[in-house]
Design a protein around this motif. Structure first.
Motif, mmCIF file in Angstrom:
data_model
loop_
_atom_site.group_PDB
_atom_site.id
_atom_site.type_symbol
_atom_site.label_atom_id
_atom_site.label_comp_id
_atom_site.label_asym_id
_atom_site.label_seq_id
_atom_site.Cartn_x
_atom_site.Cartn_y
_atom_site.Cartn_z
ATOM 1 N N MET A 175 0.837 -1.187 0.000
ATOM 2 C CA MET A 175 0.000 0.000 0.000
ATOM 3 C C MET A 175 0.879 1.246 0.000
ATOM 4 O O MET A 175 1.811 1.330 0.774
ATOM 5 C CB MET A 175 -0.876 0.025 1.243
ATOM 6 C CG MET A 175 -2.229 -0.613 1.017
ATOM 7 S SD MET A 175 -3.162 -0.648 2.537
ATOM 8 C CE MET A 175 -3.044 -2.379 2.912
ATOM 9 N N THR A 190 -13.605 -0.155 3.831
ATOM 10 C CA THR A 190 -12.550 -0.296 4.852
ATOM 11 C C THR A 190 -11.197 0.090 4.264
ATOM 12 O O THR A 190 -10.958 -0.144 3.073
ATOM 13 C CB THR A 190 -12.528 -1.747 5.355
ATOM 14 O OG1 THR A 190 -13.751 -1.999 6.049
ATOM 15 C CG2 THR A 190 -11.362 -2.016 6.299
ATOM 16 N N GLY A 191 -10.336 0.656 5.096
ATOM 17 C CA GLY A 191 -8.985 1.028 4.658
ATOM 18 C C GLY A 191 -8.792 2.532 4.755
ATOM 19 O O GLY A 191 -9.722 3.277 5.083
ATOM 20 N N THR A 231 -8.236 4.814 2.413
ATOM 21 C CA THR A 231 -8.955 5.635 1.428
ATOM 22 C C THR A 231 -10.440 5.695 1.788
ATOM 23 O O THR A 231 -11.061 6.767 1.767
ATOM 24 C CB THR A 231 -8.765 5.070 0.004
ATOM 25 O OG1 THR A 231 -7.409 4.688 -0.171
ATOM 26 C CG2 THR A 231 -9.146 6.105 -1.043
ATOM 27 N N ASP A 277 -15.776 2.237 -1.471
ATOM 28 C CA ASP A 277 -14.731 1.437 -0.826
ATOM 29 C C ASP A 277 -13.422 1.599 -1.604
ATOM 30 O O ASP A 277 -13.445 1.972 -2.783
ATOM 31 C CB ASP A 277 -15.178 -0.033 -0.818
ATOM 32 C CG ASP A 277 -14.443 -0.884 0.195
ATOM 33 O OD1 ASP A 277 -13.479 -0.409 0.814
ATOM 34 O OD2 ASP A 277 -14.847 -2.057 0.359
ATOM 35 N N ALA A 304 -9.461 0.003 -2.869
ATOM 36 C CA ALA A 304 -8.981 -1.210 -3.541
ATOM 37 C C ALA A 304 -7.467 -1.257 -3.429
ATOM 38 O O ALA A 304 -6.817 -0.226 -3.242
ATOM 39 C CB ALA A 304 -9.388 -1.198 -5.010
ATOM 40 N N LYS A 343 -8.977 -6.725 -3.580
ATOM 41 C CA LYS A 343 -9.285 -6.110 -2.295
ATOM 42 C C LYS A 343 -8.904 -7.085 -1.176
ATOM 43 O O LYS A 343 -8.625 -8.240 -1.434
ATOM 44 C CB LYS A 343 -10.786 -5.772 -2.213
ATOM 45 C CG LYS A 343 -11.126 -4.558 -3.059
ATOM 46 C CD LYS A 343 -12.564 -4.084 -2.859
ATOM 47 C CE LYS A 343 -12.982 -3.870 -1.444
ATOM 48 N NZ LYS A 343 -12.128 -2.948 -0.681
ATOM 49 N N LEU A 353 -12.156 -8.439 3.209
ATOM 50 C CA LEU A 353 -12.719 -8.755 1.887
ATOM 51 C C LEU A 353 -14.088 -9.425 1.941
ATOM 52 O O LEU A 353 -14.937 -9.167 1.083
ATOM 53 C CB LEU A 353 -11.742 -9.621 1.087
ATOM 54 C CG LEU A 353 -11.447 -11.022 1.629
ATOM 55 C CD1 LEU A 353 -12.216 -12.081 0.897
ATOM 56 C CD2 LEU A 353 -9.959 -11.293 1.533
ATOM 57 N N LYS A 355 -2.824 2.683 -7.548
ATOM 58 C CA LYS A 355 -3.546 1.406 -7.504
ATOM 59 C C LYS A 355 -3.879 0.860 -8.907
ATOM 60 O O LYS A 355 -4.300 -0.285 -9.040
ATOM 61 C CB LYS A 355 -4.850 1.563 -6.714
ATOM 62 C CG LYS A 355 -4.672 2.075 -5.290
ATOM 63 C CD LYS A 355 -3.964 1.087 -4.421
ATOM 64 C CE LYS A 355 -3.784 1.536 -2.992
ATOM 65 N NZ LYS A 355 -4.975 1.626 -2.212
#
Ligand code: 5RP
Length: 230
Positions: free
Chosen positions: A1, A32-33, A35, A84, A86, A97, A103, A124
Motif C-alpha cells: 500500500m 474499509t482502509g 482511502t 470502498d 482497492a 481487495k 474482503l 492502484k
C-alpha cells in the motif's frame, strides 16, 4: 500500500468526490482502509441524514465516532451506494481487495448494493493484477491442509506464486488470511472460480464485475472510470 503526503492528499480528494455522490435518505455501504476512511470523514462532514452499513469493525468504530448512524446489513437489506477502496484496479475494473483483511464483509456489502464506487489514488491502477498479493480468506479448522490443497490446485492449473499465511491476522468473521504472492493474474475470473471451489476457502479478494465506477485521484487530477468505457 502506498502512503505519504502525496497519496494521502489523493485519497482525501477521491473520498471527497465520492462523498458528493451521497444523497439524504440513502443507505450507504462504508468501505474499509485508509482511502475509505477519507470517504467516511468527508461523508460525516456533510451531516446528511443517511444510514451507513460498515464493512468492518474498524469502519463501524470510525463511523460511529464521527456521528454517522449505522445499521447491520440484514437490517438494511438493500444498499443504495457503497464506496470502498482497492489494492489494485485493472483496465476492466476488476479489483484486488482485502489488504485490510475485510474482503468478505466488503464483498457481502458490495453485492447487496445498487451502485458500487471504488476510490483510489493513482498508484492502484495496474495493467495486470497480482503485484499486490491476492488475499484469500480460509476457515481456521484445517487451514494449513486447505492452503496446501489449494496450493496444489493452483500449481496444477499453472498459476505461479505461493500462498503465505498473514501472521497474526484474524478476520472479523474469525477466519485466517492467506495471501497469494507472485501470481500474474491474466484471467481473474478463472482464478477466482478455482479458488472459490476449494473447500475451506470462504472467499478471495478478486472483485469481478462489481465495480460500477472508479474514482482515481492523481497528483493534480481526478479521473472517473466505468466498466463500459474502461
Ligand atoms: C480492505 C480493503 C481496502 O479497501 C484496500 O486494502 C485498500 O486500502 P487502502 O485504501 O488503505 O490502500 O480492501 O480489506
Amino acid at each position: 500500500m502506498s502512503s505519504g503526503p502525496v497519496s494521502d492528499a489523493q485519497k482525501q480528494r477521491a473520498g471527497e468526490a465520492a462523498a458528493a455522490l451521497v444523497e439524504a435518505g440513502m443507505i450507504v455501504g462504508l468501505g474499509t482502509g485508509s482511502t475509505a476512511a477519507q470517504f467516511v470523514r468527508a461523508l460525516a462532514a456533510r451531516k446528511l441524514d443517511i444510514r451507513g452499513v460498515s464493512t468492518s469493525e474498524a469502519t463501524e468504530q470510525l463511523a460511529v465516532s464521527l456521528g454517522i448512524k449505522t445499521q447491520p446489513l440484514d437490517e438494511a437489506g438493500q444498499i443504495d451506494l457503497t464506496v470502498d477502496g482497492a489494492d489494485e484496479i485493472n483496465s476492466d475494473l476488476v479489483l484486488i481487495k482485502g489488504g485490510g483483511a475485510a474482503l468478505l464483509r466488503e464483498k457481502l456489502v458490495w453485492e447487496a448494493s445498487k451502485r458500487r464506487v471504488c476510490i483510489a489514488d493513482s498508484s492502484k491502477r495496474v495493467p495486470v493484477l497480482g503485484r499486490f498479493p491476492l488475499p484469500i480468506e480460509i476457515v481456521r479448522f484445517g487451514a494449513m491442509t486447505t492452503a496446501a490443497r489449494l496450493g496444489s490446485k493452483l500449481k496444477e492449473a499453472g498459476v505461479q506464486g505461493h500462498l503465505k499465511l498473514r501472521e497474526g491476522v484474524i478476520t472479523d468473521g474469525g477466519n485466517l488470511i492467506y495471501d497469494l504472492h507472485g501470481a500474474t493474474i491474466e484471467r481473474p475470473a478463472e482464478l477466482g472460480t478455482l479458488i472459490k471451489q476449494t473447500t475451506g476457502v470462504v472467499d478471495h479478494g478478486l472483485f469481478l464485475g462489481l465495480c460500477d465506477l472508479a474514482i482515481v485521484a492523481g497528483e493534480t487530477d481526478i479521473i472517473r472510470l466505468n466498466p463500459n468505457a474502461a
